[in-house]
Design a protein around this motif. Structure first.
Motif, PDB file in Angstrom:
ATOM      1  N   SER A  73     -36.866  37.177 -39.041  1.00 21.99           N
ATOM      2  CA  SER A  73     -36.482  38.109 -38.097  1.00 21.99           C
ATOM      3  C   SER A  73     -37.194  37.851 -36.794  1.00 21.99           C
ATOM      4  O   SER A  73     -36.747  37.890 -35.651  1.00 21.99           O
ATOM      5  CB  SER A  73     -36.473  39.423 -38.738  1.00 21.99           C
ATOM      6  OG  SER A  73     -35.716  39.713 -39.780  1.00 21.99           O
ATOM      7  N   GLY A 113     -29.318  40.212 -43.938  1.00 21.10           N
ATOM      8  CA  GLY A 113     -30.668  39.353 -43.772  1.00 21.10           C
ATOM      9  C   GLY A 113     -30.909  39.623 -42.397  1.00 21.10           C
ATOM     10  O   GLY A 113     -30.320  40.430 -41.611  1.00 21.10           O
ATOM     11  N   TRP A 114     -32.074  38.986 -41.898  1.00 23.84           N
ATOM     12  CA  TRP A 114     -32.617  39.202 -40.551  1.00 23.84           C
ATOM     13  C   TRP A 114     -32.573  40.450 -40.162  1.00 23.84           C
ATOM     14  O   TRP A 114     -32.148  40.935 -39.165  1.00 23.84           O
ATOM     15  CB  TRP A 114     -31.736  38.450 -39.420  1.00 23.84           C
ATOM     16  CG  TRP A 114     -31.897  36.805 -39.786  1.00 23.84           C
ATOM     17  CD1 TRP A 114     -32.721  36.120 -40.423  1.00 23.84           C
ATOM     18  CD2 TRP A 114     -31.280  35.901 -38.845  1.00 23.84           C
ATOM     19  NE1 TRP A 114     -32.716  34.677 -40.049  1.00 23.84           N
ATOM     20  CE2 TRP A 114     -31.697  34.715 -39.059  1.00 23.84           C
ATOM     21  CE3 TRP A 114     -30.307  35.987 -37.838  1.00 23.84           C
ATOM     22  CZ2 TRP A 114     -31.424  33.513 -38.336  1.00 23.84           C
ATOM     23  CZ3 TRP A 114     -29.973  34.887 -37.221  1.00 23.84           C
ATOM     24  CH2 TRP A 114     -30.216  33.578 -37.462  1.00 23.84           C
ATOM     25  N   ASP A 171     -32.326  35.760 -46.039  1.00 21.02           N
ATOM     26  CA  ASP A 171     -32.247  35.484 -44.718  1.00 21.02           C
ATOM     27  C   ASP A 171     -31.838  33.842 -44.700  1.00 21.02           C
ATOM     28  O   ASP A 171     -31.208  33.406 -43.572  1.00 21.02           O
ATOM     29  CB  ASP A 171     -33.767  35.465 -44.014  1.00 21.02           C
ATOM     30  CG  ASP A 171     -34.268  36.715 -43.696  1.00 21.02           C
ATOM     31  OD1 ASP A 171     -33.617  37.653 -43.725  1.00 21.02           O
ATOM     32  OD2 ASP A 171     -35.620  36.992 -43.763  1.00 21.02           O
TER      33      ASP A 171
END
Length: 387
Positions: A83, A209-210, A361
């Protein structure tokens, strides 16, 4: 003589970012991830370190480095968290780089200093709902009104990173501005400052994700900006952003390598501590072979993005090498995340362990900035194959 060793300047940068990632990002990022909260303080510290200005000249507040320096920073950040890494990657290669590559002197002076300092973020509005990989299917329109004094923009964009933070200052959007002589779409790029009437940022997505990065859908309803907000030449927007994506693929490859290597790092620590059937699991050949395969993937993928970056910096065509690097590296990230989760067993399925985040991710790396299928298509075309 072929030498893959980093010179002293690159190595110093790599170590600095490595230490920042391990000592400042790693201890806190899990909380941001679970809260789905943007890490403003970490971004500010990255700005003070000069990371957002790495490939830009000092006259705009940059560090006077190059794109490979950015890639090294992305790899080290992604070894800990993607991220934070994608916030930097999108802020530089998609937010600021189009202005640096194609902007007027006035546009550069207005926007680049704050972007280079990490005090502001820019976003890249290309993908549209229903468009996906077909970037040429742009439906967003921009028409000149007031005798050519303003653009009026209508349409929407989807999956736009860094588009809705408190420090987002602009989004550069692709829009149809007319018709070419051959009947095709004339696509141009236009800078839209945040807060412009008619420009709406939708609530953030709920993502797999992220989760500590910022992603939104954007809409434009009679959004009016000055004519001078055109970025680059009218009708060259599609070509401009294709060149930006070539560079961005090298950066995403570096980020992917970081995730792949981070999986190795976590597994090496875990297999030295975890015991099963009276032995540390790192003593079992099945585990050793799996970790060896993971390291091989990360190493090979790193060489691929190094090669692409080298051609880019020499000013040579690098489209094929960028596609290869992105394809190989994203596959390595996905495969390593899956294997790391398997090695951790039930703990790998828990968000408290980094490999759980890595697994969530990794998949987007095979999709964002050109899917794996698009990379194969580009490689085939560069080899002279046509459908």
């Amino acid at each position: 003589m072929i030498d893959f060793r980093l010179d002293d300047e690159y190595e110093a940068l790599r170590k600095t970012v490595h230490d920042f990632a391990q000592n400042e990002v790693a201890p806190v990022i899990g909380g941001f991830y679970e809260r789905e909260e943007f890490p403003y303080d970490l971004v500010a510290r990255m700005g003070r370190m000069g990371l957002f200005g790495l490939p830009f000249p000092e006259e705009y507040g940059g560090m006077g480095g190059d794109y490979f320096a950015l890639c090294l920073a992305l790899e080290e950040l992604a070894r800990v968290d993607s991220s934070v890494a994608i916030t930097l990657e999108a802020g530089v290669s998609l937010g600021a780089m189009p202005i640096y590559r194609f902007g007027t002197a006035e546009q550069k002076e207005r926007w680049l200093p704050a972007l280079c300092a990490g005090e502001a973020l820019g976003a890249f509005g290309l993908t549209e709902p229903g468009g996906g990989s077909d970037a040429g299917a742009t439906r967003t329109t921009a028409k000149l009104v007031d005798g050519g004094g303003h653009w009026v923009i209508n349409g929407s964009k989807s999956f736009i990173t860094n588009s809705g933070t408190d420090i987002t200052r602009l989004v550069t959007v692709t829009a149809v501005t007319g018709t070419k002589p051959d009947g095709g779409k004339e696509i141009s790029t236009i800078i839209v400052p945040s807060g412009t009437p008619g420009f709406t940022v939708a609530p953030k997505y709920s993502k797999v994700g992220w989760n500590a990065s910022d992603t939104h859908e954007l809409s434009f309803d009679d959004c009016r900006v000055p004519e001078e907000n055109l970025l680059g030449s009218r009708g060259r927007g599609y070509a401009q952003f294709l060149s930006i994506l070539d560079e961005g693929r090298v950066a995403i490859a570096a980020l992917s390598v970081g995730l792949a290597q981070g999986c190795v790092d976590e597994c090496l620590r875990y297999v030295d501590e975890r015991e099963a059937f009276g032995r540390r699991i790192g003593e079992y050949q099945a585990i050793q072979f799996k970790v060896a395969d993971m390291e091989t993937r990360a190493h090979t993928a790193r060489l691929a993005y190094y090669a692409a970056a080298a051609k880019m910096l020499r000013g040579e065509p690098f489209k094929k090498e960028a596609a290869i690097a992105k394809l190989v590296s994203s596959n390595a990230a996905m495969d390593n995340a899956r294997d790391a989760t398997q090695i951790f067993g039930g703990y790998g399925f828990m968000n408290e362990f980094p490999v759980g985040r890595f697994y969530r991710d990794a998949k987007i790396l095979e999709i964002g900035e050109g899917t794996s299928e698009v990379q194969r298509m580009l490689i085939a075309r560069e080899l002279g194959l046509r459908s």
